[in-house]
Scaffold this motif. Structure first.
Motif, PDB file in Angstrom:
ATOM      1  N   LEU A 135       0.820  -1.204   0.000  1.00  0.00           N
ATOM      2  CA  LEU A 135       0.000   0.000   0.000  1.00  0.00           C
ATOM      3  C   LEU A 135       0.858   1.260   0.000  1.00  0.00           C
ATOM      4  O   LEU A 135       0.556   2.235  -0.696  1.00  0.00           O
ATOM      5  CB  LEU A 135      -0.930  -0.019   1.214  1.00  0.00           C
ATOM      6  CG  LEU A 135      -2.037   1.029   1.247  1.00  0.00           C
ATOM      7  CD1 LEU A 135      -2.985   0.860   0.067  1.00  0.00           C
ATOM      8  CD2 LEU A 135      -2.803   0.950   2.563  1.00  0.00           C
ATOM      9  N   THR A 136       1.940   1.254   0.786  1.00  0.00           N
ATOM     10  CA  THR A 136       2.822   2.428   0.834  1.00  0.00           C
ATOM     11  C   THR A 136       3.456   2.682  -0.528  1.00  0.00           C
ATOM     12  O   THR A 136       3.543   3.834  -0.983  1.00  0.00           O
ATOM     13  CB  THR A 136       3.914   2.222   1.894  1.00  0.00           C
ATOM     14  OG1 THR A 136       3.307   1.979   3.165  1.00  0.00           O
ATOM     15  CG2 THR A 136       4.812   3.441   1.988  1.00  0.00           C
ATOM     16  N   ALA A 137       3.900   1.635  -1.182  1.00  0.00           N
ATOM     17  CA  ALA A 137       4.487   1.792  -2.514  1.00  0.00           C
ATOM     18  C   ALA A 137       3.457   2.332  -3.497  1.00  0.00           C
ATOM     19  O   ALA A 137       3.782   3.159  -4.363  1.00  0.00           O
ATOM     20  CB  ALA A 137       5.039   0.452  -3.005  1.00  0.00           C
ATOM     21  N   THR A 138       2.214   1.896  -3.379  1.00  0.00           N
ATOM     22  CA  THR A 138       1.157   2.387  -4.271  1.00  0.00           C
ATOM     23  C   THR A 138       0.959   3.885  -4.095  1.00  0.00           C
ATOM     24  O   THR A 138       0.846   4.639  -5.074  1.00  0.00           O
ATOM     25  CB  THR A 138      -0.159   1.644  -3.982  1.00  0.00           C
ATOM     26  OG1 THR A 138       0.041   0.246  -4.186  1.00  0.00           O
ATOM     27  CG2 THR A 138      -1.267   2.143  -4.883  1.00  0.00           C
ATOM     28  N   VAL A 139       0.923   4.343  -2.842  1.00  0.00           N
ATOM     29  CA  VAL A 139       0.741   5.776  -2.583  1.00  0.00           C
ATOM     30  C   VAL A 139       1.926   6.577  -3.119  1.00  0.00           C
ATOM     31  O   VAL A 139       1.753   7.650  -3.716  1.00  0.00           O
ATOM     32  CB  VAL A 139       0.549   6.015  -1.070  1.00  0.00           C
ATOM     33  CG1 VAL A 139       0.528   7.508  -0.753  1.00  0.00           C
ATOM     34  CG2 VAL A 139      -0.745   5.362  -0.591  1.00  0.00           C
ATOM     35  N   ILE A 140       3.137   6.067  -2.934  1.00  0.00           N
ATOM     36  CA  ILE A 140       4.332   6.782  -3.411  1.00  0.00           C
ATOM     37  C   ILE A 140       4.313   6.923  -4.929  1.00  0.00           C
ATOM     38  O   ILE A 140       4.550   8.012  -5.475  1.00  0.00           O
ATOM     39  CB  ILE A 140       5.603   6.040  -2.949  1.00  0.00           C
ATOM     40  CG1 ILE A 140       5.748   6.132  -1.435  1.00  0.00           C
ATOM     41  CG2 ILE A 140       6.843   6.619  -3.638  1.00  0.00           C
ATOM     42  CD1 ILE A 140       6.900   5.299  -0.886  1.00  0.00           C
ATOM     43  N   VAL A 141       4.030   5.841  -5.615  1.00  0.00           N
ATOM     44  CA  VAL A 141       4.060   5.874  -7.074  1.00  0.00           C
ATOM     45  C   VAL A 141       2.936   6.742  -7.627  1.00  0.00           C
ATOM     46  O   VAL A 141       3.141   7.526  -8.567  1.00  0.00           O
ATOM     47  CB  VAL A 141       3.975   4.444  -7.639  1.00  0.00           C
ATOM     48  CG1 VAL A 141       3.927   4.471  -9.165  1.00  0.00           C
ATOM     49  CG2 VAL A 141       5.176   3.627  -7.171  1.00  0.00           C
ATOM     50  N   LEU A 142       1.741   6.648  -7.066  1.00  0.00           N
ATOM     51  CA  LEU A 142       0.636   7.488  -7.533  1.00  0.00           C
ATOM     52  C   LEU A 142       0.917   8.967  -7.265  1.00  0.00           C
ATOM     53  O   LEU A 142       0.555   9.830  -8.078  1.00  0.00           O
ATOM     54  CB  LEU A 142      -0.669   7.069  -6.850  1.00  0.00           C
ATOM     55  CG  LEU A 142      -1.260   5.720  -7.285  1.00  0.00           C
ATOM     56  CD1 LEU A 142      -2.506   5.403  -6.470  1.00  0.00           C
ATOM     57  CD2 LEU A 142      -1.584   5.722  -8.768  1.00  0.00           C
ATOM     58  N   THR A 143       1.558   9.270  -6.155  1.00  0.00           N
ATOM     59  CA  THR A 143       1.930  10.663  -5.878  1.00  0.00           C
ATOM     60  C   THR A 143       2.901  11.183  -6.926  1.00  0.00           C
ATOM     61  O   THR A 143       2.780  12.321  -7.399  1.00  0.00           O
ATOM     62  CB  THR A 143       2.554  10.765  -4.475  1.00  0.00           C
ATOM     63  OG1 THR A 143       1.615  10.310  -3.499  1.00  0.00           O
ATOM     64  CG2 THR A 143       2.935  12.216  -4.163  1.00  0.00           C
ATOM     65  N   TYR A 144       3.868  10.363  -7.291  1.00  0.00           N
ATOM     66  CA  TYR A 144       4.808  10.770  -8.339  1.00  0.00           C
ATOM     67  C   TYR A 144       4.097  10.963  -9.678  1.00  0.00           C
ATOM     68  O   TYR A 144       4.379  11.916 -10.410  1.00  0.00           O
ATOM     69  CB  TYR A 144       5.912   9.718  -8.470  1.00  0.00           C
ATOM     70  CG  TYR A 144       6.787   9.913  -9.679  1.00  0.00           C
ATOM     71  CD1 TYR A 144       7.811  10.858  -9.667  1.00  0.00           C
ATOM     72  CD2 TYR A 144       6.586   9.178 -10.842  1.00  0.00           C
ATOM     73  CE1 TYR A 144       8.610  11.045 -10.777  1.00  0.00           C
ATOM     74  CE2 TYR A 144       7.378   9.366 -11.950  1.00  0.00           C
ATOM     75  CZ  TYR A 144       8.397  10.299 -11.917  1.00  0.00           C
ATOM     76  OH  TYR A 144       9.176  10.491 -13.020  1.00  0.00           O
ATOM     77  N   LEU A 145       3.169  10.060 -10.001  1.00  0.00           N
ATOM     78  CA  LEU A 145       2.501  10.133 -11.297  1.00  0.00           C
ATOM     79  C   LEU A 145       1.654  11.383 -11.447  1.00  0.00           C
ATOM     80  O   LEU A 145       1.641  12.022 -12.503  1.00  0.00           O
ATOM     81  CB  LEU A 145       1.626   8.888 -11.491  1.00  0.00           C
ATOM     82  CG  LEU A 145       2.337   7.553 -11.697  1.00  0.00           C
ATOM     83  CD1 LEU A 145       1.318   6.422 -11.742  1.00  0.00           C
ATOM     84  CD2 LEU A 145       3.173   7.563 -12.966  1.00  0.00           C
ATOM     85  N   TRP A 146       0.920  11.754 -10.400  1.00  0.00           N
ATOM     86  CA  TRP A 146      -0.058  12.841 -10.520  1.00  0.00           C
ATOM     87  C   TRP A 146       0.441  14.158  -9.950  1.00  0.00           C
ATOM     88  O   TRP A 146      -0.303  15.142  -9.961  1.00  0.00           O
ATOM     89  CB  TRP A 146      -1.360  12.451  -9.828  1.00  0.00           C
ATOM     90  CG  TRP A 146      -1.871  11.085 -10.152  1.00  0.00           C
ATOM     91  CD1 TRP A 146      -2.390  10.179  -9.270  1.00  0.00           C
ATOM     92  CD2 TRP A 146      -1.940  10.446 -11.431  1.00  0.00           C
ATOM     93  NE1 TRP A 146      -2.769   9.029  -9.910  1.00  0.00           N
ATOM     94  CE2 TRP A 146      -2.497   9.162 -11.242  1.00  0.00           C
ATOM     95  CE3 TRP A 146      -1.577  10.825 -12.724  1.00  0.00           C
ATOM     96  CZ2 TRP A 146      -2.704   8.263 -12.295  1.00  0.00           C
ATOM     97  CZ3 TRP A 146      -1.767   9.927 -13.762  1.00  0.00           C
ATOM     98  CH2 TRP A 146      -2.330   8.680 -13.555  1.00  0.00           C
ATOM     99  N   LEU A 147       1.672  14.227  -9.469  1.00  0.00           N
ATOM    100  CA  LEU A 147       2.196  15.478  -8.909  1.00  0.00           C
ATOM    101  C   LEU A 147       2.148  16.647  -9.889  1.00  0.00           C
ATOM    102  O   LEU A 147       1.789  17.763  -9.496  1.00  0.00           O
ATOM    103  CB  LEU A 147       3.632  15.253  -8.416  1.00  0.00           C
ATOM    104  CG  LEU A 147       4.332  16.454  -7.776  1.00  0.00           C
ATOM    105  CD1 LEU A 147       3.588  16.910  -6.528  1.00  0.00           C
ATOM    106  CD2 LEU A 147       5.779  16.114  -7.433  1.00  0.00           C
ATOM    107  N   PRO A 148       2.489  16.496 -11.178  1.00  0.00           N
ATOM    108  CA  PRO A 148       2.415  17.649 -12.090  1.00  0.00           C
ATOM    109  C   PRO A 148       1.017  18.249 -12.215  1.00  0.00           C
ATOM    110  O   PRO A 148       0.892  19.450 -12.458  1.00  0.00           O
ATOM    111  CB  PRO A 148       2.886  17.060 -13.433  1.00  0.00           C
ATOM    112  CG  PRO A 148       3.733  15.897 -13.062  1.00  0.00           C
ATOM    113  CD  PRO A 148       3.100  15.324 -11.843  1.00  0.00           C
ATOM    114  N   TYR A 149      -0.024  17.443 -12.041  1.00  0.00           N
ATOM    115  CA  TYR A 149      -1.383  17.967 -12.153  1.00  0.00           C
ATOM    116  C   TYR A 149      -1.737  18.886 -10.984  1.00  0.00           C
ATOM    117  O   TYR A 149      -2.686  19.668 -11.086  1.00  0.00           O
ATOM    118  CB  TYR A 149      -2.379  16.811 -12.216  1.00  0.00           C
ATOM    119  CG  TYR A 149      -2.248  15.982 -13.453  1.00  0.00           C
ATOM    120  CD1 TYR A 149      -2.809  16.376 -14.660  1.00  0.00           C
ATOM    121  CD2 TYR A 149      -1.524  14.785 -13.435  1.00  0.00           C
ATOM    122  CE1 TYR A 149      -2.669  15.609 -15.808  1.00  0.00           C
ATOM    123  CE2 TYR A 149      -1.383  14.014 -14.567  1.00  0.00           C
ATOM    124  CZ  TYR A 149      -1.958  14.436 -15.753  1.00  0.00           C
ATOM    125  OH  TYR A 149      -1.818  13.672 -16.883  1.00  0.00           O
TER     126      TYR A 149
END
Length: 309
Positions: A182-196
């Motif tokens: 779950l922690t890895a999922t949150v980290i990766v999704l944060t990286y993916l959507w940070l520019p938005y």
């Protein structure tokens, strides 16, 4: 004495020149549209609205209707018999409730992390960095969008793997990476959507008047007070706009969870796994993110954050 009379060709030149261009069909239509702004607006919006109604709202309606069907337990074929069994199962089953709450929690966590990380980055690019270098920093903020989705997620899978670069960097400190979950999922999704989240914040901070910051400093406000009383209310609409993207994209994502989530399950994974086995149940599960995002949009709109966008 003879007089020269104009030839018939000369006298009829004006009449044979063709119809008046000012009274053509295109001119008349342009004049009618110019005199009637509502008609012009309707002509511009008809095609997009038809596409929205037929392609998007139509597909949502079909999704909602199919959620009331059932399947043959032997052949897994869809049986068009109206029943609310799928929605009852969503409400009564603790597994589905847990997954739904986990999905909303992940989307909220990603949104909060994106806001916390994006604000200092956007503040530096908009208010601190030299004017000549600001376009370069904006490009740097948007650079993650240049790579493909799967490329970025698999790169993070390598980084978070056991014995990977993150483990290697944390090992001297006696720590280890989070691994897959779950922690890895949150980290990766944060990286993916940070520019938005970063781009709307950058735009809002660029438009923030310097006079407000100077007035706050002249009145004796410290940096924290200026941020809470001046900066945050001015950029809150941008945060709300960015949160709509980060929340909705995280809510419906399922590929990242499959790659770095380990055994973690979100709503998207349940929908994907039930599409071929139990389509009505998958449709019922698919209505959950739609309902959640509608409630989220209504809450953001009710807060007044979207009025000045």
């Amino acid at each position: 004495m003879t007089t020269l009379s104009p030839s018939p060709r000369a006298t009829g030149a004006g009449a044979d020149a063709g119809p008046d261009r000012g009274t053509g069909p295109a001119r008349r239509l342009a004049g009618a549209l110019h005199r009637r702004p509502r008609l012009r607006l309707a002509a511009l919006l008809t095609a997009p609205l038809l596409w929205l109604v037929l392609a998007y709202l139509g597909s949502l309606a079909a999704l909602f209707l199919s959620a009331f069907w059932t399947t043959d337990s032997f052949t897994s074929e869809v049986v068009r018999i109206w029943t609310s069994q799928n929605f009852e199962e969503l409400v009564t089953s603790p597994v589905y409730r847990t997954v739904a709450l986990r999905t909303v929690g992940v989307a909220l966590a990603v949104t909060a992390l994106c806001a916390v990380i994006a604000f200092p980055l956007a503040f530096y690019t908009a208010r601190v960095a030299p004017a000549r270098r600001r376009p370069l920093f904006v490009v740097a903020l948007l650079m993650p969008l240049w790579a493909g989705y799967l490329v970025k997620v698999y790169a993070w899978r390598l980084i978070l793997s056991e014995g990977g670069p993150l483990d290697w960097a944390l090992r001297p400190l006696g720590l280890s990476g989070p691994g897959y979950g779950l922690t890895a999922t949150v980290i990766v999704l944060t990286y993916l959507w940070l520019p938005y989240m970063a781009l709307p914040l950058h735009t809002a901070l660029v438009q923030l008047p310097d006079s407000l910051l100077h007035a706050s400093a002249d009145l004796g406000a410290r940096a924290g007070r200026t941020f809470v009383s001046v900066v945050l209310p001015m950029v809150w609409p941008a945060v709300a706009a960015g949160s709509v993207f980060t929340f909705s994209l995280s809510l419906g994502d399922y590929i990242t969870v499959q790659i770095v989530g380990g055994k973690t399950q979100l709503i998207g994974n349940l929908v994907y796994s039930n599409v071929t086995l139990n389509l009505p149940l998958a449709a019922a599960l698919g209505t959950v993110p739609v309902a959640v995002i509608v409630v989220y949009l209504l809450a953001v709109r009710r807060s007044g954050a979207l009025r000045s966008l």
